[in-house]
Design a protein around this motif. Sequence first.
Motif, PDB file in Angstrom:
ATOM      1  N   ALA A 330      49.995  49.436  37.232  1.00 45.57           N
ATOM      2  CA  ALA A 330      50.902  48.283  37.131  1.00 45.57           C
ATOM      3  C   ALA A 330      51.001  47.585  38.488  1.00 45.57           C
ATOM      4  CB  ALA A 330      52.278  48.739  36.660  1.00 45.57           C
ATOM      5  N   VAL A 331      51.067  48.399  39.566  1.00 45.21           N
ATOM      6  CA  VAL A 331      51.096  47.829  40.920  1.00 45.21           C
ATOM      7  C   VAL A 331      49.759  47.140  41.219  1.00 45.21           C
ATOM      8  CG1 VAL A 331      51.340  48.350  43.381  1.00 45.21           C
ATOM      9  CG2 VAL A 331      52.730  49.576  41.708  1.00 45.21           C
ATOM     10  N   ILE A 332      48.659  47.800  40.832  1.00 48.01           N
ATOM     11  CA  ILE A 332      47.325  47.228  41.062  1.00 48.01           C
ATOM     12  C   ILE A 332      47.162  45.925  40.286  1.00 48.01           C
ATOM     13  CG2 ILE A 332      44.843  47.596  40.698  1.00 48.01           C
ATOM     14  CD1 ILE A 332      45.302  50.562  41.241  1.00 48.01           C
ATOM     15  N   LEU A 333      47.718  45.873  39.057  1.00 43.36           N
ATOM     16  CA  LEU A 333      47.637  44.643  38.252  1.00 43.36           C
ATOM     17  C   LEU A 333      48.278  43.474  39.004  1.00 43.36           C
ATOM     18  CD1 LEU A 333      47.035  43.108  35.621  1.00 43.36           C
ATOM     19  CD2 LEU A 333      49.240  43.926  34.746  1.00 43.36           C
ATOM     20  N   GLY A 334      49.461  43.712  39.540  1.00 48.14           N
ATOM     21  CA  GLY A 334      50.116  42.651  40.305  1.00 48.14           C
ATOM     22  C   GLY A 334      49.289  42.211  41.496  1.00 48.14           C
ATOM     23  N   ALA A 335      48.653  43.179  42.150  1.00 47.27           N
ATOM     24  CA  ALA A 335      47.845  42.856  43.328  1.00 47.27           C
ATOM     25  C   ALA A 335      46.613  42.042  42.966  1.00 47.27           C
ATOM     26  CB  ALA A 335      47.435  44.146  44.032  1.00 47.27           C
ATOM     27  N   VAL A 336      45.922  42.431  41.889  1.00 46.53           N
ATOM     28  CA  VAL A 336      44.681  41.714  41.541  1.00 46.53           C
ATOM     29  C   VAL A 336      44.981  40.302  41.024  1.00 46.53           C
ATOM     30  CG1 VAL A 336      43.372  43.819  41.080  1.00 46.53           C
ATOM     31  CG2 VAL A 336      44.558  42.717  39.200  1.00 46.53           C
ATOM     32  N   ILE A 337      46.140  40.136  40.384  1.00 42.51           N
ATOM     33  CA  ILE A 337      46.529  38.789  39.954  1.00 42.51           C
ATOM     34  C   ILE A 337      46.782  37.904  41.176  1.00 42.51           C
ATOM     35  CG2 ILE A 337      48.381  37.461  38.851  1.00 42.51           C
ATOM     36  CD1 ILE A 337      48.551  39.700  36.754  1.00 42.51           C
ATOM     37  N   MET A 338      47.423  38.499  42.211  1.00 42.50           N
ATOM     38  CA  MET A 338      47.650  37.743  43.458  1.00 42.50           C
ATOM     39  C   MET A 338      46.323  37.386  44.126  1.00 42.50           C
ATOM     40  SD  MET A 338      51.013  39.238  45.409  1.00 42.50           S
ATOM     41  CE  MET A 338      50.585  40.958  45.339  1.00 42.50           C
ATOM     42  N   LEU A 339      45.294  38.218  43.888  1.00 41.80           N
ATOM     43  CA  LEU A 339      43.983  37.952  44.476  1.00 41.80           C
ATOM     44  C   LEU A 339      43.181  36.931  43.661  1.00 41.80           C
ATOM     45  CD1 LEU A 339      43.057  41.626  45.401  1.00 41.80           C
ATOM     46  CD2 LEU A 339      43.465  39.772  47.028  1.00 41.80           C
ATOM     47  N   GLY A 340      43.769  36.456  42.552  1.00 46.00           N
ATOM     48  CA  GLY A 340      43.103  35.424  41.761  1.00 46.00           C
ATOM     49  C   GLY A 340      42.290  35.943  40.597  1.00 46.00           C
ATOM     50  N   LEU A 341      42.375  37.245  40.291  1.00 44.07           N
ATOM     51  CA  LEU A 341      41.642  37.810  39.159  1.00 44.07           C
ATOM     52  C   LEU A 341      42.540  37.865  37.930  1.00 44.07           C
ATOM     53  CD1 LEU A 341      39.866  40.799  40.946  1.00 44.07           C
ATOM     54  CD2 LEU A 341      38.800  38.658  40.224  1.00 44.07           C
ATOM     55  N   ARG A 342      41.942  37.727  36.751  1.00 49.38           N
ATOM     56  CA  ARG A 342      42.693  37.804  35.506  1.00 49.38           C
ATOM     57  C   ARG A 342      42.100  38.892  34.624  1.00 49.38           C
ATOM     58  NH1 ARG A 342      47.682  35.578  35.724  1.00 49.38           N
ATOM     59  NH2 ARG A 342      47.585  33.783  37.151  1.00 49.38           N
ATOM     60  N   PRO A 343      42.626  40.123  34.736  1.00 49.93           N
ATOM     61  CA  PRO A 343      42.100  41.207  33.890  1.00 49.93           C
ATOM     62  C   PRO A 343      42.276  40.873  32.418  1.00 49.93           C
ATOM     63  CG  PRO A 343      43.471  42.091  35.642  1.00 49.93           C
ATOM     64  CD  PRO A 343      43.667  40.599  35.650  1.00 49.93           C
ATOM     65  N   GLY A 344      41.302  41.248  31.619  1.00 48.64           N
ATOM     66  CA  GLY A 344      41.334  40.991  30.187  1.00 48.64           C
ATOM     67  C   GLY A 344      39.940  41.077  29.614  1.00 48.64           C
ATOM     68  N   PRO A 345      39.798  40.813  28.306  1.00 48.41           N
ATOM     69  CA  PRO A 345      38.485  40.937  27.646  1.00 48.41           C
ATOM     70  C   PRO A 345      37.378  40.115  28.294  1.00 48.41           C
ATOM     71  CG  PRO A 345      40.239  40.626  26.038  1.00 48.41           C
ATOM     72  CD  PRO A 345      40.853  40.408  27.379  1.00 48.41           C
ATOM     73  N   LEU A 346      37.745  38.952  28.861  1.00 44.95           N
ATOM     74  CA  LEU A 346      36.726  38.082  29.446  1.00 44.95           C
ATOM     75  C   LEU A 346      36.239  38.553  30.815  1.00 44.95           C
ATOM     76  CD1 LEU A 346      38.171  34.548  28.537  1.00 44.95           C
ATOM     77  CD2 LEU A 346      36.345  35.820  27.376  1.00 44.95           C
ATOM     78  N   LEU A 347      36.945  39.518  31.412  1.00 42.87           N
ATOM     79  CA  LEU A 347      36.577  39.969  32.753  1.00 42.87           C
ATOM     80  C   LEU A 347      35.166  40.545  32.779  1.00 42.87           C
ATOM     81  CD1 LEU A 347      37.696  40.353  35.667  1.00 42.87           C
ATOM     82  CD2 LEU A 347      38.365  42.664  34.979  1.00 42.87           C
ATOM     83  N   PHE A 348      34.786  41.240  31.700  1.00 48.46           N
ATOM     84  CA  PHE A 348      33.461  41.865  31.659  1.00 48.46           C
ATOM     85  C   PHE A 348      32.347  40.826  31.539  1.00 48.46           C
ATOM     86  CE2 PHE A 348      36.263  45.292  30.568  1.00 48.46           C
ATOM     87  CZ  PHE A 348      35.666  46.407  31.127  1.00 48.46           C
ATOM     88  N   GLU A 349      32.685  39.663  30.970  1.00 49.71           N
ATOM     89  CA  GLU A 349      31.683  38.587  30.869  1.00 49.71           C
ATOM     90  C   GLU A 349      31.689  37.708  32.121  1.00 49.71           C
ATOM     91  OE1 GLU A 349      33.548  39.433  28.040  1.00 49.71           O
ATOM     92  OE2 GLU A 349      31.742  40.458  27.331  1.00 49.71           O
ATOM     93  N   GLU A 350      32.898  37.458  32.668  1.00 50.74           N
ATOM     94  CA  GLU A 350      33.010  36.536  33.796  1.00 50.74           C
ATOM     95  C   GLU A 350      32.721  37.197  35.141  1.00 50.74           C
ATOM     96  OE1 GLU A 350      36.953  35.015  33.438  1.00 50.74           O
ATOM     97  OE2 GLU A 350      36.469  33.677  31.751  1.00 50.74           O
ATOM     98  N   SER A 351      33.097  38.465  35.299  1.00 53.82           N
ATOM     99  CA  SER A 351      32.912  39.155  36.589  1.00 53.82           C
ATOM    100  C   SER A 351      32.326  40.554  36.388  1.00 53.82           C
ATOM    101  CB  SER A 351      34.247  39.250  37.337  1.00 53.82           C
ATOM    102  OG  SER A 351      34.839  38.001  37.514  1.00 53.82           O
ATOM    103  N   PRO A 352      31.163  40.657  35.731  1.00 50.77           N
ATOM    104  CA  PRO A 352      30.607  41.991  35.474  1.00 50.77           C
ATOM    105  C   PRO A 352      30.268  42.744  36.762  1.00 50.77           C
ATOM    106  CG  PRO A 352      28.976  40.296  35.015  1.00 50.77           C
ATOM    107  CD  PRO A 352      30.279  39.592  35.235  1.00 50.77           C
ATOM    108  N   GLU A 353      29.873  42.000  37.815  1.00 55.07           N
ATOM    109  CA  GLU A 353      29.499  42.663  39.070  1.00 55.07           C
ATOM    110  C   GLU A 353      30.699  43.381  39.686  1.00 55.07           C
ATOM    111  OE1 GLU A 353      31.349  38.921  40.056  1.00 55.07           O
ATOM    112  OE2 GLU A 353      29.726  39.373  38.656  1.00 55.07           O
ATOM    113  N   MET A 354      31.916  42.812  39.505  1.00 59.74           N
ATOM    114  CA  MET A 354      33.109  43.447  40.048  1.00 59.74           C
ATOM    115  C   MET A 354      33.423  44.744  39.300  1.00 59.74           C
ATOM    116  SD  MET A 354      37.059  42.327  40.053  1.00 59.74           S
ATOM    117  CE  MET A 354      37.183  43.215  38.501  1.00 59.74           C
ATOM    118  N   VAL A 355      33.322  44.696  37.968  1.00 60.69           N
ATOM    119  CA  VAL A 355      33.613  45.880  37.150  1.00 60.69           C
ATOM    120  C   VAL A 355      32.650  47.011  37.489  1.00 60.69           C
ATOM    121  CG1 VAL A 355      33.719  46.798  34.803  1.00 60.69           C
ATOM    122  CG2 VAL A 355      34.576  44.487  35.277  1.00 60.69           C
TER     123      VAL A 355
END
Length: 501
Positions: A330-355
């Motif tokens: 939950a803390v990490i979620l807040g941090a990654v949102i502040m970093l401009g990332l949006r975790p969700g189903p599209l993350l694997f298509e939009e940022s596969p290199e990060m995953v």
Amino acid sequence: MGVDIQNFIEGLMTALHPMNILWVLIGGFLGTVVGMLPGLGPATAVAVLIPITFGMDPTSALVLMAAIYYGAMYGGSRSSILINTPGDGSAIAATFDGYPMTRNGQAGQALTISAIASLIGGIFAIIGFILLAKPLAAFALKFGPAEYFLLFLFTLSAIVSLSRGKMVKGFIAMAIGLMLSTVGIDLQTGVHRFTFDIPQLSEGIDFLVVIIGVYAVGEVLYNYLNLDRLKNKNKLGKKWITKDQWKRSKWPIIRNGPIGFLIGVLPGAGGSIASMLSYTTERQISKEPERFGKGAIEGVAAPESSNNAASVGSFIPLLTMGVPGSGTTAVILGAVIMLGLRPGPLLFEESPEMVWTLVNSMFIGNIILVIINILLISVLVKILNTPPRVLYPLILVLAFIGTYTLSYSVIDFYILVIFGIIGLLMKLLDFPIAPLILALIVGSDMEQNFRKSVVAHDHIMNVLLASPVTITLSILTILSISYPFIMSWVQNRKSKQADAA
């Protein structure tokens, strides 16, 4: 999620970049150190270090925070094994047999099997992440209030069933924990319950304060009562485990890695439930259950494999649905949102290199951490050579510092002392402590999910039969409670037949 070989290899190359390896090393080491300190734990460590991630590449920031998380899973068991003081809730199970091993002069072997089990459990979970992330995320979405209520009920029944020969005391301890979990503002009605007009109790009693009080303060008080009779057997012993110890440990490690991973995938379940379930499962299927609680090495291996696997599993709902699987994520979620990332189903298509960089960094990080933790064993065990009259006051100081850092409230000091005395009394009266702690941890969520499920299904029987998952969990709960009685009946029958023969 199909395994994309090209993205997997690109992620591996990015994870092997010297800067990312450095972040894994820093995060893992800091997580290990913080995990050893009573009351802090991974969520606090991540929260404190969030400012470091500002301006960092989002991928590197996520790698760092993940390393802190699973590093704290390694570190939490260090203090559990050495001084019977869990770093956080997920390390409680390590006290059951880890501390008795230390008292038996096997501290080095307990710390070694803990590190090895964490490594293997983590690897199992990483493989599961690679192969099953999306299907498991879809399965986790099927868990509604009824399923969560019965999962918590099964967990409590499993931990109470450990109290063979003193199940009544186990139920009493569990009931006390459930009552304590009701302190605070009722989330559905807004009514203050058992707060006695003390504003600091409005948010309830922090289970970490109770853990530190019952385990750390209670253990110190108990040892002070026996200071003159206390023999200092807390020595390093052998650092490496024997063939027999590995034989006893390997299957518990292999069995409980997947269990921890699956529990970690469920949002809100976390490492505490995973490690407790693994410990109870291992004791119930053991051919020598009487060894547990007295220094059985498999009693350390099983929960350590499980809680580290749970930390990896908790990233699946975070990354695939944007739903935190634990307090730390939950803390990490807040941090990654502040970093401009949006975790969700599209993350694997939009940022596969990060995953895939994250997944590979977890594999690298677990290998680095097992090396760090085994190299640190000789240093850590020097704690045990500290004279008791010096060591116990130091533990109390750490306990009070850890408690104060939770909410900077003096009221927590009073709660700490009260539960230290309760922990001492429970030890003197031979009451099991684990049911109280686990009931306090899951009690609030269990109550809310029960009320929601009864409203949704009109009747408690409809809750039990709401879905195949609830039916399965209901059966497992009944079997868990019945198991000690069935085994006792079987043993009595065997002894009567032996006497007759």
